[in-house]
Design a protein around this motif. Structure first.
Motif, short mmCIF file in Angstrom:
data_model
loop_
_atom_site.label_atom_id
_atom_site.label_comp_id
_atom_site.label_asym_id
_atom_site.label_seq_id
_atom_site.Cartn_x
_atom_site.Cartn_y
_atom_site.Cartn_z
N TRP A 18 0.63 -0.79 0.04
CA TRP A 18 -0.16 -0.03 0.01
C TRP A 18 1.21 0.89 0.18
O TRP A 18 1.38 2.23 0.73
N HIS A 59 -4.09 5.26 5.21
CA HIS A 59 -4.31 3.60 4.52
C HIS A 59 -5.36 3.20 5.75
O HIS A 59 -6.19 2.46 5.45
N HIS A 95 -7.94 0.21 4.51
CA HIS A 95 -7.42 -0.70 3.45
C HIS A 95 -6.03 -2.23 3.25
O HIS A 95 -6.31 -2.67 2.82
N PHE A 96 -5.19 -1.86 4.79
CA PHE A 96 -4.07 -2.70 4.81
C PHE A 96 -3.51 -2.16 6.36
O PHE A 96 -4.33 -1.03 6.30
#
Length: 365
Positions: A117, A204, A273-274
């Protein structure tokens, strides 16, 4: 030498503000009394917890930016590992400074986000992380991953031998009892609002998903934990959203305020997201706060199936997950919500260090 009787040299040169500093504090708090700790390149302003049992010496502190910190830590590791030839070295995060160690090193790997990411990372940061991870992988006798997901990423990206790695989950209990709410959050409660809490100190973390979801949930205020370093993109999204007046960005809070804010939330959100692990989600569950997570596998691992899992990275998925929370249809809780205690986690880490594969020491370069 018994596991608890060895001197442990802890390299913190790769530790910045945030979760890994918390790991440092809790490990020192619960480290067994028999083996002294020598802390190299401690984070700015960090002090060993007063309620620790172990003898602790802060050998040096981070200073003069990243370059100065790495240079200073490299030299300090060379000196201190020469002074304690029977010690073991634990690096809390990949760092170039372990080149200075005269002894084998064990490194904790939290995630490989810079590979998986890399959005919004500068070229210089990506280059530094490539070098520091390459150094850690090449110079460490053991790599301890904070999740099976991180171990999977490490094995796949760097082709590290499986036998050189281990999985170690952090603890999730908080060392303080909840205090008073931060004034801004207290004002939200006094005005009769319920609030949702989201981790938002890095790009993120998926806060934009939460903002869009709250636009469809008029009964809530969204409180964003920034750690004192808000992400400007999240502020921009909030300013452009019809939910903007109901989005509150919190500055840095004390540990007691953090515990109170977690405890008082209608739900804790982690639409990341990560993640390499997802400690705040585990902490929220341990405090009894319903928790919503993204489909990220590390978050599922950290929460043990006790969180409500979004089925996609979309605002609509978050709204559906929150409706499930509102209905009380929560997943069957794991036997121990939010994972294990920091005492248990520290005991496990000490055992992993004691069992590290034997390997000849690297001379510092």
């Amino acid at each position: 030498m018994q596991p608890g009787n060895a001197t442990t040299i802890v390299d913190c040169s790769g530790v910045g503000a945030g979760g890994i500093t918390r790991v440092l504090s809790e490990l020192v708090r619960y480290w067994p009394a028999g083996g002294p700790l020598r802390i190299v390149a401690s984070p700015p302003g960090w002090e060993p917890p007063a309620d620790r049992a172990v003898e602790t010496e802060v050998v040096s502190r981070q200073e003069h930016g990243r370059v100065g910190t790495i240079a200073g830590a490299t030299e300090q590791l060379r000196r201190v590992t020469g002074r304690y030839p029977d010690a073991r070295v634990l690096s809390l995060s990949p760092s170039l400074a372990i080149r200075g160690s005269r002894l084998p090193v064990t490194t904790i790997v939290h995630d490989l986000a810079f590979k998986l990411w890399p959005h919004n990372l500068s070229a210089s940061v990506k280059q530094y992380r490539r070098l520091s991870y390459g150094t850690a992988i090449g110079r460490s006798q053991q790599l301890i991953c904070v999740s099976a997901r991180t171990r999977h990423d490490l094995l796949g990206i760097y082709d590290v031998p499986y036998s050189k790695t281990a999985v170690w989950h952090p603890g999730s209990d908080l060392s303080v009892v909840p205090g008073a709410l931060p004034p801004d959050v207290a004002a939200v409660r006094e005005a009769g609002w319920r609030y949702l809490l989201v981790a938002g100190h890095a790009a993120h973390k998926g806060v934009e998903i939460a903002i869009d979801a709250v636009a469809e949930l008029p009964g809530y205020v969204l409180v964003v934990l920034t750690g004192g370093d808000p992400v400007e993109e999240f502020r921009r999204v909030a300013a452009q959203s019809p939910a903007g007046p109901r989005v509150l960005f919190l500055d840095r809070v004390s540990d007691a305020e953090y515990a109170a804010t977690l405890t008082g939330a209608a739900a804790f959100l982690m639409p990341s997201h990560f993640e390499g692990y997802g400690l705040p989600a585990a902490e929220a569950l341990r405090l009894g706060t319903p928790t919503v997570i993204s489909p990220d596998p590390a978050l599922l691992e950290a929460t043990g199936g006790a969180a409500v899992r979004m089925d996609s990275w979309t605002p609509e998925a978050m709204v559906r997950a929150l409706r499930q929370v509102e209905s009380g249809q929560l997943p069957v809780a794991s036997a121990e919500l939010g994972g294990r205690s920091w005492r248990e986690a520290t005991e496990h880490l000490v055992a992993l260090l004691a069992d590290a594969p034997a390997q000849s020491a690297h001379q510092g370069g």
